[in-house]
Design a protein around this motif. Sequence first.
Motif, PDB file in Angstrom:
ATOM      1  N   ASN A   1      -2.764   5.150   5.973  1.00  0.00           N
ATOM      2  CA  ASN A   1      -3.046   6.533   6.341  1.00  0.00           C
ATOM      3  C   ASN A   1      -2.003   7.492   5.762  1.00  0.00           C
ATOM      4  O   ASN A   1      -1.274   7.149   4.845  1.00  0.00           O
ATOM      5  CB  ASN A   1      -3.102   6.644   7.868  1.00  0.00           C
ATOM      6  CG  ASN A   1      -4.153   5.726   8.465  1.00  0.00           C
ATOM      7  OD1 ASN A   1      -5.294   5.732   8.034  1.00  0.00           O
ATOM      8  ND2 ASN A   1      -3.756   4.920   9.443  1.00  0.00           N
ATOM      9  N   GLY A   2      -1.946   8.686   6.345  1.00  0.00           N
ATOM     10  CA  GLY A   2      -1.027   9.710   5.859  1.00  0.00           C
ATOM     11  C   GLY A   2       0.389   9.548   6.338  1.00  0.00           C
ATOM     12  O   GLY A   2       1.295  10.201   5.818  1.00  0.00           O
ATOM     13  N   GLY A   3       0.611   8.685   7.353  1.00  0.00           N
ATOM     14  CA  GLY A   3       1.959   8.456   7.848  1.00  0.00           C
ATOM     15  C   GLY A   3       2.656   9.745   8.228  1.00  0.00           C
ATOM     16  O   GLY A   3       2.039  10.651   8.813  1.00  0.00           O
ATOM     17  N   PHE A   4       3.927   9.856   7.890  1.00  0.00           N
ATOM     18  CA  PHE A   4       4.687  11.036   8.308  1.00  0.00           C
ATOM     19  C   PHE A   4       4.287  12.302   7.555  1.00  0.00           C
ATOM     20  O   PHE A   4       4.686  13.406   7.939  1.00  0.00           O
ATOM     21  CB  PHE A   4       6.199  10.799   8.209  1.00  0.00           C
ATOM     22  CG  PHE A   4       6.714  10.464   6.837  1.00  0.00           C
ATOM     23  CD1 PHE A   4       6.736  11.406   5.818  1.00  0.00           C
ATOM     24  CD2 PHE A   4       7.209   9.197   6.562  1.00  0.00           C
ATOM     25  CE1 PHE A   4       7.224  11.104   4.567  1.00  0.00           C
ATOM     26  CE2 PHE A   4       7.715   8.877   5.310  1.00  0.00           C
ATOM     27  CZ  PHE A   4       7.723   9.838   4.300  1.00  0.00           C
ATOM     28  N   LEU A   5       3.485  12.193   6.505  1.00  0.00           N
ATOM     29  CA  LEU A   5       2.974  13.397   5.852  1.00  0.00           C
ATOM     30  C   LEU A   5       1.899  14.078   6.670  1.00  0.00           C
ATOM     31  O   LEU A   5       1.651  15.268   6.522  1.00  0.00           O
ATOM     32  CB  LEU A   5       2.418  13.063   4.463  1.00  0.00           C
ATOM     33  CG  LEU A   5       3.410  12.694   3.368  1.00  0.00           C
ATOM     34  CD1 LEU A   5       2.688  12.419   2.064  1.00  0.00           C
ATOM     35  CD2 LEU A   5       4.451  13.776   3.188  1.00  0.00           C
TER      36      LEU A   5
ATOM     37  N   THR B   1       0.808  -1.224   0.000  1.00  0.00           N
ATOM     38  CA  THR B   1       0.000   0.000   0.000  1.00  0.00           C
ATOM     39  C   THR B   1       0.839   1.271   0.000  1.00  0.00           C
ATOM     40  O   THR B   1       0.347   2.333  -0.391  1.00  0.00           O
ATOM     41  CB  THR B   1      -0.957   0.041   1.195  1.00  0.00           C
ATOM     42  OG1 THR B   1      -0.206  -0.086   2.412  1.00  0.00           O
ATOM     43  CG2 THR B   1      -1.993  -1.062   1.112  1.00  0.00           C
ATOM     44  N   THR B   2       2.107   1.168   0.433  1.00  0.00           N
ATOM     45  CA  THR B   2       2.984   2.339   0.416  1.00  0.00           C
ATOM     46  C   THR B   2       4.067   2.235  -0.654  1.00  0.00           C
ATOM     47  O   THR B   2       4.640   3.254  -1.046  1.00  0.00           O
ATOM     48  CB  THR B   2       3.686   2.534   1.772  1.00  0.00           C
ATOM     49  OG1 THR B   2       4.670   1.506   1.968  1.00  0.00           O
ATOM     50  CG2 THR B   2       2.684   2.509   2.921  1.00  0.00           C
TER      51      THR B   2
ATOM     52  N   THR C   1       1.797   3.950  13.025  1.00  0.00           N
ATOM     53  CA  THR C   1       2.302   5.082  13.791  1.00  0.00           C
ATOM     54  C   THR C   1       2.387   6.278  12.851  1.00  0.00           C
ATOM     55  O   THR C   1       2.296   6.143  11.623  1.00  0.00           O
ATOM     56  CB  THR C   1       3.703   4.811  14.384  1.00  0.00           C
ATOM     57  OG1 THR C   1       4.681   4.874  13.326  1.00  0.00           O
ATOM     58  CG2 THR C   1       3.775   3.442  15.057  1.00  0.00           C
ATOM     59  N   GLU C   2       2.613   7.449  13.439  1.00  0.00           N
ATOM     60  CA  GLU C   2       2.750   8.656  12.621  1.00  0.00           C
ATOM     61  C   GLU C   2       4.088   8.695  11.891  1.00  0.00           C
ATOM     62  O   GLU C   2       4.332   9.592  11.080  1.00  0.00           O
ATOM     63  CB  GLU C   2       2.605   9.895  13.494  1.00  0.00           C
ATOM     64  CG  GLU C   2       3.677  10.030  14.548  1.00  0.00           C
ATOM     65  CD  GLU C   2       3.486  11.263  15.420  1.00  0.00           C
ATOM     66  OE1 GLU C   2       4.407  11.575  16.186  1.00  0.00           O
ATOM     67  OE2 GLU C   2       2.426  11.897  15.320  1.00  0.00           O
ATOM     68  N   ASN C   3       4.953   7.722  12.153  1.00  0.00           N
ATOM     69  CA  ASN C   3       6.248   7.663  11.481  1.00  0.00           C
ATOM     70  C   ASN C   3       6.228   6.792  10.230  1.00  0.00           C
ATOM     71  O   ASN C   3       7.246   6.660   9.549  1.00  0.00           O
ATOM     72  CB  ASN C   3       7.314   7.123  12.446  1.00  0.00           C
ATOM     73  CG  ASN C   3       7.481   7.995  13.665  1.00  0.00           C
ATOM     74  OD1 ASN C   3       7.346   9.213  13.593  1.00  0.00           O
ATOM     75  ND2 ASN C   3       7.749   7.367  14.808  1.00  0.00           N
ATOM     76  N   ASP C   4       5.082   6.159   9.931  1.00  0.00           N
ATOM     77  CA  ASP C   4       4.989   5.260   8.785  1.00  0.00           C
ATOM     78  C   ASP C   4       5.154   6.013   7.465  1.00  0.00           C
ATOM     79  O   ASP C   4       4.866   7.210   7.368  1.00  0.00           O
ATOM     80  CB  ASP C   4       3.624   4.557   8.767  1.00  0.00           C
ATOM     81  CG  ASP C   4       3.417   3.653   9.959  1.00  0.00           C
ATOM     82  OD1 ASP C   4       4.425   3.208  10.556  1.00  0.00           O
ATOM     83  OD2 ASP C   4       2.249   3.386  10.294  1.00  0.00           O
ATOM     84  N   PHE C   5       5.563   5.275   6.451  1.00  0.00           N
ATOM     85  CA  PHE C   5       5.522   5.834   5.103  1.00  0.00           C
ATOM     86  C   PHE C   5       4.052   5.971   4.701  1.00  0.00           C
ATOM     87  O   PHE C   5       3.218   5.136   5.041  1.00  0.00           O
ATOM     88  CB  PHE C   5       6.259   4.940   4.108  1.00  0.00           C
ATOM     89  CG  PHE C   5       6.985   5.720   3.065  1.00  0.00           C
ATOM     90  CD1 PHE C   5       8.311   6.080   3.238  1.00  0.00           C
ATOM     91  CD2 PHE C   5       6.342   6.135   1.908  1.00  0.00           C
ATOM     92  CE1 PHE C   5       8.992   6.821   2.271  1.00  0.00           C
ATOM     93  CE2 PHE C   5       6.996   6.883   0.935  1.00  0.00           C
ATOM     94  CZ  PHE C   5       8.327   7.231   1.120  1.00  0.00           C
ATOM     95  N   PRO C   6       3.687   7.035   4.002  1.00  0.00           N
ATOM     96  CA  PRO C   6       2.274   7.260   3.675  1.00  0.00           C
ATOM     97  C   PRO C   6       1.736   6.316   2.602  1.00  0.00           C
ATOM     98  O   PRO C   6       2.470   5.842   1.734  1.00  0.00           O
ATOM     99  CB  PRO C   6       2.255   8.713   3.182  1.00  0.00           C
ATOM    100  CG  PRO C   6       3.656   8.968   2.722  1.00  0.00           C
ATOM    101  CD  PRO C   6       4.551   8.157   3.606  1.00  0.00           C
ATOM    102  N   HIS C   7       0.440   6.067   2.687  1.00  0.00           N
ATOM    103  CA  HIS C   7      -0.292   5.304   1.675  1.00  0.00           C
ATOM    104  C   HIS C   7      -0.109   5.958   0.303  1.00  0.00           C
ATOM    105  O   HIS C   7       0.125   7.164   0.182  1.00  0.00           O
ATOM    106  CB  HIS C   7      -1.769   5.283   2.081  1.00  0.00           C
ATOM    107  CG  HIS C   7      -2.666   4.521   1.169  1.00  0.00           C
ATOM    108  ND1 HIS C   7      -3.188   5.057   0.005  1.00  0.00           N
ATOM    109  CD2 HIS C   7      -3.174   3.261   1.258  1.00  0.00           C
ATOM    110  CE1 HIS C   7      -3.973   4.153  -0.585  1.00  0.00           C
ATOM    111  NE2 HIS C   7      -3.977   3.063   0.151  1.00  0.00           N
ATOM    112  N   LEU C   8      -0.242   5.171  -0.755  1.00  0.00           N
ATOM    113  CA  LEU C   8      -0.112   5.710  -2.110  1.00  0.00           C
ATOM    114  C   LEU C   8      -1.077   6.866  -2.363  1.00  0.00           C
ATOM    115  O   LEU C   8      -0.755   7.815  -3.080  1.00  0.00           O
ATOM    116  CB  LEU C   8      -0.346   4.602  -3.138  1.00  0.00           C
ATOM    117  CG  LEU C   8       0.858   3.723  -3.465  1.00  0.00           C
ATOM    118  CD1 LEU C   8       0.423   2.511  -4.276  1.00  0.00           C
ATOM    119  CD2 LEU C   8       1.917   4.511  -4.218  1.00  0.00           C
ATOM    120  N   GLY C   9      -2.266   6.786  -1.774  1.00  0.00           N
ATOM    121  CA  GLY C   9      -3.214   7.891  -1.929  1.00  0.00           C
ATOM    122  C   GLY C   9      -2.688   9.177  -1.334  1.00  0.00           C
ATOM    123  O   GLY C   9      -2.893  10.273  -1.885  1.00  0.00           O
TER     124      GLY C   9
END
Length: 460
Positions: free
Chosen positions: A182-186, A125-126, A140-148
């Motif tokens: 989700n939006g991850g670190f973005l 997904t990322t 977590t908020e540190n994840d790489f963001p989803h393709l969307g």
Amino acid sequence: MLLIPDTPLTPRLTRRRWLQVGGLGALGLSLPRVLQAGERDRPALAKSCVLFLLHGGPSQLDIWDMKPDAPVEVRGEFRPIATSVPGIQITELLPLLARQAQRFSIVRSMTHGAINHNAATYLVTTGNLPPREQIAFTPTENDFPHLGAQVTLGRPMQGTVPTAVSLPDPVSDGPYPCPGQNGGFLGASYAPFSIQGDPNEDSFVVDGLQETVAGPQMTDRQSLLRAIDQGLGQLAHDRRVEDLGRYQQQAFSLLTSEATRRAFEIRTEPARVRERYGRHKYGQSLLLARRLVEAGVRLVTVYWGGRVNNPLPHWDTHLNNNRRLRDELLPPFDQCFSAFLEDLAQRGLLDSTLVICMGEFGRTPRFGQFTGNGVDATGRDHWSQCYSLLVAGGALPGGRMIGRSDRFAAYPAADPILPQDLAASILHALGVDPTLEVRDALARTVPLSSGQVKPALFGS
């Protein structure tokens, strides 16, 4: 005054960030940080993309890459049937899709190394490697963001329709939500607009888009935000503090947009169309995806997985692989996905819409491979070394085979493709530069994708 370098890779001091620092997050008014990145005008091969994730991992050997000459413990009980394209065969349990093989291509050489659902889901997904490989790998908020979210960063919509939407429910591995949705670190302002619920239910509504949202509650919230903006005084004139208005306005426009509300009004579809897709959660979710594509949404993700008590189970067939595919999974899938492709084609949308139907991995070549000496010979276990997916739409025609597996569909025999390559190809086809650099949660400069664009997927 905080002095922060204003560079393309440095988070800027925006009013959004000021609201966060000031503790206004408790009011639900703050928006997460944004990484400054230039919006690049790039030619696009497609206007929209639909990711259809069959969560759990569908079996390549029983569906798309059958091996009728292999031993029975490999080939299983299902038989291949001819399709509308000479030389391409798929499982006998997908007769409706077999008649539309000219509209899709099968990739039989997908490969990666993640073996658990959450790590593999994050990867597909990322388009980026998971930071750890474990079952309890949660967001977590540190994840790489989803393709969307990546598309929202690189090619955001300019109107009132969201750039990316996900539905009908987030996916998880038991009690552990999958990261990468989700939006991850973005930040949350880049996350796909999430729709949760069953579009097949008469009571289905999209939270926040009811008529009442545009009433006094919305007016009060807008007034409060204006007052806060005015109270920032001279900070509002700082060139590094100008972004929040844009994202505030996008949020309010989305909630009050008549075009957005119409896109979600699935009840207006004729009964015969709804029946053709199938009156279940995933059939109606694909129908809703078609409506969102028509409305201009760039990337729609439909998750077939959802909650544990879902009446249509997910695709993790450790037990009763044959029975579940035959009786529970493939018949409704054949109905809804064939309807979706047919509908896009008839409406002239398929050429401008990428469609990717995939799992996070496939299944083991042999039944009971990891359960030991026939302790349970009814299921297939996780297998990521080689699996299959479908692509449709874009600049290239369907009816093609991309890549090739070995004699047991255990390893790629030709043209292996990584999830990173798929992600780079999707971004490229949607007009987003896969090499666009952002700053991740560890302050490292990284590209959106480390993969290679594969022209065989969607063109060049």
